[in-house]
Design a protein around this motif. Structure first.
Motif, PDB file in Angstrom:
ATOM      1  N   GLU A  24      33.056  -1.352  19.370  1.00 28.49           N
ATOM      2  CA  GLU A  24      32.158  -2.227  18.628  1.00 28.49           C
ATOM      3  C   GLU A  24      32.937  -3.142  17.696  1.00 28.49           C
ATOM      4  O   GLU A  24      32.614  -4.331  17.557  1.00 28.49           O
ATOM      5  CB  GLU A  24      31.155  -1.394  17.829  1.00 28.49           C
ATOM      6  N   ILE A  25      33.954  -2.606  17.039  1.00 27.95           N
ATOM      7  CA  ILE A  25      34.770  -3.421  16.139  1.00 27.95           C
ATOM      8  C   ILE A  25      35.391  -4.592  16.899  1.00 27.95           C
ATOM      9  O   ILE A  25      35.385  -5.735  16.422  1.00 27.95           O
ATOM     10  CB  ILE A  25      35.869  -2.560  15.471  1.00 27.95           C
ATOM     11  N   PHE A  26      35.911  -4.311  18.076  1.00 30.87           N
ATOM     12  CA  PHE A  26      36.510  -5.367  18.896  1.00 30.87           C
ATOM     13  C   PHE A  26      35.490  -6.458  19.206  1.00 30.87           C
ATOM     14  O   PHE A  26      35.764  -7.657  19.056  1.00 30.87           O
ATOM     15  CB  PHE A  26      37.058  -4.769  20.197  1.00 30.87           C
ATOM     16  N   VAL A  27      34.286  -6.048  19.623  1.00 29.83           N
ATOM     17  CA  VAL A  27      33.259  -7.024  19.999  1.00 29.83           C
ATOM     18  C   VAL A  27      32.753  -7.786  18.782  1.00 29.83           C
ATOM     19  O   VAL A  27      32.594  -9.010  18.826  1.00 29.83           O
ATOM     20  CB  VAL A  27      32.090  -6.321  20.724  1.00 29.83           C
ATOM     21  N   TYR A  28      32.488  -7.077  17.679  1.00 24.66           N
ATOM     22  CA  TYR A  28      32.031  -7.752  16.455  1.00 24.66           C
ATOM     23  C   TYR A  28      33.030  -8.819  16.018  1.00 24.66           C
ATOM     24  O   TYR A  28      32.648  -9.945  15.663  1.00 24.66           O
ATOM     25  CB  TYR A  28      31.855  -6.752  15.311  1.00 24.66           C
ATOM     26  N   ASN A  29      34.305  -8.458  16.006  1.00 25.94           N
ATOM     27  CA  ASN A  29      35.335  -9.404  15.553  1.00 25.94           C
ATOM     28  C   ASN A  29      35.451 -10.601  16.492  1.00 25.94           C
ATOM     29  O   ASN A  29      35.645 -11.738  16.040  1.00 25.94           O
ATOM     30  CB  ASN A  29      36.680  -8.697  15.412  1.00 25.94           C
ATOM     31  N   MET A  30      35.326 -10.342  17.796  1.00 22.00           N
ATOM     32  CA  MET A  30      35.403 -11.447  18.756  1.00 22.00           C
ATOM     33  C   MET A  30      34.230 -12.399  18.562  1.00 22.00           C
ATOM     34  O   MET A  30      34.406 -13.629  18.515  1.00 22.00           O
ATOM     35  CB  MET A  30      35.421 -10.921  20.190  1.00 22.00           C
ATOM     36  N   ALA A  69      32.459 -12.804  15.887  1.00 23.15           N
ATOM     37  CA  ALA A  69      32.609 -13.470  14.591  1.00 23.15           C
ATOM     38  C   ALA A  69      33.517 -14.691  14.726  1.00 23.15           C
ATOM     39  O   ALA A  69      33.237 -15.755  14.156  1.00 23.15           O
ATOM     40  CB  ALA A  69      33.168 -12.498  13.550  1.00 23.15           C
ATOM     41  N   ARG A  70      34.596 -14.552  15.483  1.00 24.76           N
ATOM     42  CA  ARG A  70      35.509 -15.672  15.700  1.00 24.76           C
ATOM     43  C   ARG A  70      34.821 -16.790  16.480  1.00 24.76           C
ATOM     44  O   ARG A  70      34.967 -17.977  16.160  1.00 24.76           O
ATOM     45  CB  ARG A  70      36.743 -15.200  16.473  1.00 24.76           C
ATOM     46  N   ILE A  71      34.059 -16.422  17.504  1.00 17.57           N
ATOM     47  CA  ILE A  71      33.424 -17.414  18.376  1.00 17.57           C
ATOM     48  C   ILE A  71      32.381 -18.229  17.630  1.00 17.57           C
ATOM     49  O   ILE A  71      32.271 -19.450  17.820  1.00 17.57           O
ATOM     50  CB  ILE A  71      32.800 -16.706  19.602  1.00 17.57           C
ATOM     51  N   PHE A  72      31.608 -17.590  16.759  1.00 14.49           N
ATOM     52  CA  PHE A  72      30.527 -18.295  16.071  1.00 14.49           C
ATOM     53  C   PHE A  72      30.965 -18.955  14.765  1.00 14.49           C
ATOM     54  O   PHE A  72      30.190 -19.690  14.161  1.00 14.49           O
ATOM     55  CB  PHE A  72      29.363 -17.341  15.792  1.00 14.49           C
ATOM     56  N   TYR A  73      32.218 -18.695  14.340  1.00 12.64           N
ATOM     57  CA  TYR A  73      32.680 -19.272  13.073  1.00 12.64           C
ATOM     58  C   TYR A  73      33.407 -20.600  13.251  1.00 12.64           C
ATOM     59  O   TYR A  73      33.288 -21.499  12.429  1.00 12.64           O
ATOM     60  CB  TYR A  73      33.588 -18.290  12.342  1.00 12.64           C
ATOM     61  N   SER A  74      34.176 -20.706  14.327  1.00 10.32           N
ATOM     62  CA  SER A  74      34.950 -21.937  14.522  1.00 10.32           C
ATOM     63  C   SER A  74      35.241 -22.141  16.003  1.00 10.32           C
ATOM     64  O   SER A  74      34.972 -21.269  16.833  1.00 10.32           O
ATOM     65  CB  SER A  74      36.276 -21.871  13.744  1.00 10.32           C
ATOM     66  N   LEU A 132      28.556 -10.340  11.130  1.00 10.70           N
ATOM     67  CA  LEU A 132      29.272  -9.578  12.161  1.00 10.70           C
ATOM     68  C   LEU A 132      30.526  -8.928  11.586  1.00 10.70           C
ATOM     69  O   LEU A 132      30.876  -7.799  11.949  1.00 10.70           O
ATOM     70  CB  LEU A 132      29.622 -10.492  13.335  1.00 10.70           C
ATOM     71  N   GLU A 133      31.206  -9.629  10.694  1.00 15.04           N
ATOM     72  CA  GLU A 133      32.366  -9.022  10.020  1.00 15.04           C
ATOM     73  C   GLU A 133      31.940  -7.808   9.207  1.00 15.04           C
ATOM     74  O   GLU A 133      32.675  -6.815   9.118  1.00 15.04           O
ATOM     75  CB  GLU A 133      33.036 -10.055   9.111  1.00 15.04           C
ATOM     76  N   PHE A 134      30.754  -7.868   8.621  1.00  9.95           N
ATOM     77  CA  PHE A 134      30.237  -6.735   7.855  1.00  9.95           C
ATOM     78  C   PHE A 134      29.999  -5.533   8.771  1.00  9.95           C
ATOM     79  O   PHE A 134      30.339  -4.399   8.421  1.00  9.95           O
ATOM     80  CB  PHE A 134      28.935  -7.145   7.160  1.00  9.95           C
ATOM     81  N   LEU A 135      29.429  -5.770   9.947  1.00  8.24           N
ATOM     82  CA  LEU A 135      29.228  -4.674  10.896  1.00  8.24           C
ATOM     83  C   LEU A 135      30.561  -4.088  11.336  1.00  8.24           C
ATOM     84  O   LEU A 135      30.696  -2.868  11.501  1.00  8.24           O
ATOM     85  CB  LEU A 135      28.439  -5.162  12.108  1.00  8.24           C
ATOM     86  N   SER A 136      31.557  -4.945  11.519  1.00  7.24           N
ATOM     87  CA  SER A 136      32.894  -4.474  11.864  1.00  7.24           C
ATOM     88  C   SER A 136      33.474  -3.630  10.738  1.00  7.24           C
ATOM     89  O   SER A 136      34.075  -2.568  10.965  1.00  7.24           O
ATOM     90  CB  SER A 136      33.809  -5.669  12.155  1.00  7.24           C
ATOM     91  N   ALA A 179      26.041 -15.625  23.262  1.00  8.68           N
ATOM     92  CA  ALA A 179      24.704 -15.301  22.765  1.00  8.68           C
ATOM     93  C   ALA A 179      24.165 -14.054  23.458  1.00  8.68           C
ATOM     94  O   ALA A 179      23.558 -13.185  22.819  1.00  8.68           O
ATOM     95  CB  ALA A 179      23.765 -16.485  22.988  1.00  8.68           C
ATOM     96  N   LEU A 180      24.387 -13.943  24.756  1.00 11.32           N
ATOM     97  CA  LEU A 180      23.937 -12.774  25.498  1.00 11.32           C
ATOM     98  C   LEU A 180      24.651 -11.520  25.018  1.00 11.32           C
ATOM     99  O   LEU A 180      24.031 -10.452  24.866  1.00 11.32           O
ATOM    100  CB  LEU A 180      24.188 -12.989  26.997  1.00 11.32           C
ATOM    101  N   LEU A 181      25.947 -11.628  24.757  1.00 10.56           N
ATOM    102  CA  LEU A 181      26.713 -10.486  24.253  1.00 10.56           C
ATOM    103  C   LEU A 181      26.187 -10.052  22.886  1.00 10.56           C
ATOM    104  O   LEU A 181      26.044  -8.853  22.616  1.00 10.56           O
ATOM    105  CB  LEU A 181      28.194 -10.839  24.166  1.00 10.56           C
ATOM    106  N   LEU A 182      25.887 -11.002  22.018  1.00 11.50           N
ATOM    107  CA  LEU A 182      25.320 -10.672  20.713  1.00 11.50           C
ATOM    108  C   LEU A 182      23.994  -9.945  20.877  1.00 11.50           C
ATOM    109  O   LEU A 182      23.728  -8.951  20.191  1.00 11.50           O
ATOM    110  CB  LEU A 182      25.136 -11.947  19.892  1.00 11.50           C
ATOM    111  N   ASP A 183      23.164 -10.406  21.786  1.00 11.70           N
ATOM    112  CA  ASP A 183      21.888  -9.751  22.048  1.00 11.70           C
ATOM    113  C   ASP A 183      22.100  -8.327  22.539  1.00 11.70           C
ATOM    114  O   ASP A 183      21.414  -7.392  22.089  1.00 11.70           O
ATOM    115  CB  ASP A 183      21.106 -10.563  23.087  1.00 11.70           C
TER     116      ASP A 183
END
Length: 203
Positions: A7-13, A15-20, A132-136, A193-197
């Motif tokens: 989960e940490i790996f996915v949350y961080n990924m 977070a990167r995708i939606f931030y910049s 997402l960083e918070f969940l990580s 978006a699908l991965l976030l869902d």
């Protein structure tokens, strides 16, 4: 605990995708990623979609990076109108405003859990990437509590995580996801978006 590491790996990924805009490093990571096949039960269709895009452009990732940078700007920045507003307060306030009481509540949750926000006062606390960083962060703290035998702390962190996802993120993130999947966004961002869902539904 293995699931939490994943989960940490996915949350961080995400977070990167939606931030910049995506970096070449991220696109190379995706192109080289080994994933379960789509027919396997634990396969993530969202991750598979992003990996497929990266692999199709593995010989010209710089061109893909430029294309995704323009798409990121169109979806999340504007310049005239954002397609997908990445802030919780916009979806949760009747007037569609930013920096509302919801933003303050999110900041309170961060502080109570002990997370320091890196971009405090420059990016609103309820940006999807910071959430997402918070969940990580919570997942990492849960691993640490488990490894040190702090069962009460582990339970408190699990409660904080469940409350944040169910009482907050699930109240607005589905609308954010829908604006991406229902738009003419390219396959990469629809995959994100699908991965976030998927992440929110199994949490």
């Amino acid at each position: 605990m293995q699931e939490l590491h994943g989960e940490i790996f996915v949350y961080n990924m995400l977070a990167r995708i939606f931030y910049s805009e995506p970096t070449l490093e991220l696109l190379r990571e995706l192109a080289a990623m080994k994933l379960p096949s789509e027919t396997e039960a634990d396969a993530s269709k969202g991750m598979l979609q992003m990996v497929e895009v990266a692999r199709l452009h593995s010989n010209n990732l710089e061109e893909l990076q430029d294309e995704l940078a323009m798409e990121f700007t169109r979806l999340f920045l504007g310049p005239i109108k954002q397609v997908a507003i990445p802030y919780a307060s916009w979806y949760l306030s009747e007037s569609h405003q930013l920096m509302t009481d919801e933003t303050i509540d999110v900041r309170r949750r961060y502080l109570e859990a002990g997370m320091a926000v890196k971009d405090l006062y420059s990016t609103p606390d309820d940006h999807i990437s910071i959430e997402l960083e918070f969940l990580s962060y919570l997942a990492g703290e849960m691993i640490a509590a488990h490894e040190t035998g702090q069962q009460e702390m582990l339970q408190a962190l699990e409660n904080a995580r469940g409350g944040f996802i169910n009482d907050h993120m699930k109240q607005w993130a589905p609308a954010f996801i829908a604006t991406i999947t229902d738009s003419d966004a390219n396959k990469f961002y629809k995959g994100a978006a699908l991965l976030l869902d998927e992440v929110l539904m199994i949490a």
